[in-house]
Design a protein around this motif. Structure first.
Motif, PDB file in Angstrom:
ATOM      1  N   ARG A   1       7.226   6.431  14.509  1.00 15.47           N
ATOM      2  CA  ARG A   1       5.767   6.363  14.514  1.00 15.47           C
ATOM      3  C   ARG A   1       5.249   6.984  15.803  1.00 15.47           C
ATOM      4  NH1 ARG A   1       3.016   0.868  12.619  1.00 15.47           N
ATOM      5  NH2 ARG A   1       1.264   2.309  12.810  1.00 15.47           N
TER       6      ARG A   1
ATOM      7  N   ASP B   1       0.029 -14.430   8.790  1.00 11.21           N
ATOM      8  CA  ASP B   1      -1.400 -14.290   9.078  1.00 11.21           C
ATOM      9  C   ASP B   1      -2.131 -15.388   8.323  1.00 11.21           C
ATOM     10  OD1 ASP B   1      -4.015 -13.614   9.404  1.00 11.21           O
ATOM     11  OD2 ASP B   1      -3.837 -11.545   8.729  1.00 11.21           O
TER      12      ASP B   1
ATOM     13  N   HIS C   1       0.834  -1.201   0.000  1.00 13.43           N
ATOM     14  CA  HIS C   1       0.000   0.000   0.000  1.00 13.43           C
ATOM     15  C   HIS C   1       0.871   1.254   0.000  1.00 13.43           C
ATOM     16  CE1 HIS C   1       0.947   0.232   4.274  1.00 13.43           C
ATOM     17  NE2 HIS C   1       0.430  -0.973   4.474  1.00 13.43           N
TER      18      HIS C   1
ATOM     19  N   ASP D   1      -1.551   6.330   8.428  1.00 15.84           N
ATOM     20  CA  ASP D   1      -2.132   5.203   9.168  1.00 15.84           C
ATOM     21  C   ASP D   1      -2.882   4.279   8.213  1.00 15.84           C
ATOM     22  OD1 ASP D   1      -2.894   3.542  11.193  1.00 15.84           O
ATOM     23  OD2 ASP D   1      -4.495   4.836  11.949  1.00 15.84           O
TER      24      ASP D   1
ATOM     25  N   SER E   1      -2.932   0.099   6.905  1.00 20.22           N
ATOM     26  CA  SER E   1      -2.429  -1.255   7.156  1.00 20.22           C
ATOM     27  C   SER E   1      -3.029  -2.216   6.139  1.00 20.22           C
ATOM     28  CB  SER E   1      -2.773  -1.714   8.573  1.00 20.22           C
ATOM     29  OG  SER E   1      -4.154  -2.029   8.683  1.00 20.22           O
ATOM     30  N   SER E   2      -2.270  -3.241   5.819  1.00 17.08           N
ATOM     31  CA  SER E   2      -2.774  -4.272   4.898  1.00 17.08           C
ATOM     32  C   SER E   2      -3.999  -4.962   5.483  1.00 17.08           C
ATOM     33  CB  SER E   2      -1.675  -5.297   4.608  1.00 17.08           C
ATOM     34  OG  SER E   2      -0.582  -4.694   3.935  1.00 17.08           O
ATOM     35  N   THR E   3      -4.010  -5.150   6.809  1.00 19.66           N
ATOM     36  CA  THR E   3      -5.153  -5.793   7.466  1.00 19.66           C
ATOM     37  C   THR E   3      -6.431  -4.996   7.238  1.00 19.66           C
ATOM     38  OG1 THR E   3      -3.724  -6.721   9.183  1.00 19.66           O
ATOM     39  CG2 THR E   3      -6.080  -6.584   9.672  1.00 19.66           C
ATOM     40  N   GLU E   4      -6.335  -3.677   7.392  1.00 19.91           N
ATOM     41  CA  GLU E   4      -7.504  -2.824   7.193  1.00 19.91           C
ATOM     42  C   GLU E   4      -7.943  -2.823   5.735  1.00 19.91           C
ATOM     43  OE1 GLU E   4     -10.563  -0.053   8.214  1.00 19.91           O
ATOM     44  OE2 GLU E   4      -9.367  -1.545   9.308  1.00 19.91           O
TER      45      GLU E   4
ATOM     46  N   ASP F   1       7.269   0.779  15.488  1.00 18.96           N
ATOM     47  CA  ASP F   1       6.595  -0.151  16.389  1.00 18.96           C
ATOM     48  C   ASP F   1       7.304  -1.498  16.451  1.00 18.96           C
ATOM     49  OD1 ASP F   1       5.844  -0.361  13.672  1.00 18.96           O
ATOM     50  OD2 ASP F   1       4.122  -1.592  14.203  1.00 18.96           O
TER      51      ASP F   1
ATOM     52  N   GLY G   1       1.512   3.371   2.259  1.00 14.51           N
ATOM     53  CA  GLY G   1       2.372   3.505   3.423  1.00 14.51           C
ATOM     54  C   GLY G   1       3.731   2.866   3.195  1.00 14.51           C
ATOM     55  N   HIS G   2       3.747   1.702   2.538  1.00 12.73           N
ATOM     56  CA  HIS G   2       5.011   1.039   2.221  1.00 12.73           C
ATOM     57  C   HIS G   2       5.861   1.921   1.301  1.00 12.73           C
ATOM     58  CE1 HIS G   2       2.626  -2.885   2.883  1.00 12.73           C
ATOM     59  NE2 HIS G   2       3.437  -2.734   3.917  1.00 12.73           N
TER      60      HIS G   2
END
Length: 212
Positions: A156, A69, A38, A176, A178-181, A131, A40-41
């Protein structure tokens, strides 16, 4: 009189001296599952690469990360294809496929040991989010790993830029994402435009990923 020209003999010692005197390449490594990659990366890689003056930043998709995951298994070929599309057009970016080709569990120590053996003229900078810095003591063979690479921590909000291990800290815009989101939104049929590059979104739609 005929003179025969002979090639000079280059010994191992001479090769090592040439290598030692040659300018060393400075290469960043951004490893991850990239499920999916994404913005962010891309921002993280761009900021580290330009602020540290690196020659290149390589995106390195893993095969099977130690903490994969398992709820969202996406084939490595699809993640590689998405990364290739995400980094198109930026000459600073490249892709490193050694972990995908090797298969199995991806430990950073094994990977960096291999890369250093393959490219002894290169200094590597391993990029992680602020993080993740706190987890360095738990990394596989971390005391040996820090001798192979320079760790770069991207600051962060909410995480103190401190570590018992040597870490170079870099500021970057706080995005903010994330791949999860992104996977959650896709599963719910929500838009992820402007969260991932257009070329990645096109691939996700064409390959019908993240629908289940």
């Amino acid at each position: 009189m005929t003179h025969t020209l002979t090639q000079p003999v280059i010994t191992v010692e001479m090769k090592e001296e040439i290598l030692d005197n040659a300018p060393r390449k400075q290469v960043g490594i951004l490893g991850g599952t990239f499920n999916p990659p994404h913005l962010g990366h891309l921002i993280m890689a761009e900021q580290v690469g330009t602020q540290l003056g690196l020659d290149q930043v390589l995106f390195m998709p893993d095969s099977t990360p130690p903490h994969v995951d398992k709820k969202h298994p996406i084939a490595a070929k699809d993640r590689v294809a998405m990364v290739e599309r995400a980094i198109m057009g930026n000459p600073l970016f490249g892709i490193e496929l050694c972990e995908v080709k090797r298969g199995g569990i991806s430990y950073t120590f094994d990977t960096m040991k291999y890369l250093k053996q393959q490219h002894p003229d290169t200094d590597y900078y391993f990029i992680i989010g602020g993080d993740m810095v706190a987890y360095l003591p738990k990394w596989h063979k971390i005391d040996e790993l820090v001798k192979l690479v320079h760790f770069v921590g991207v600051k962060r909000r909410g995480y103190t830029p401190h570590s018992a291990y040597p870490v170079t800290w870099v500021d970057a815009p706080l995005i903010d994402i994330s791949s999860t989101e992104i996977r959650r939104k896709l599963k719910q049929g929500c838009s992820v435009r402007y969260l991932v590059p257009e070329a990645v979104l096109d691939y996700i739609e064409e390959a019908k990923l993240y629908r289940d």
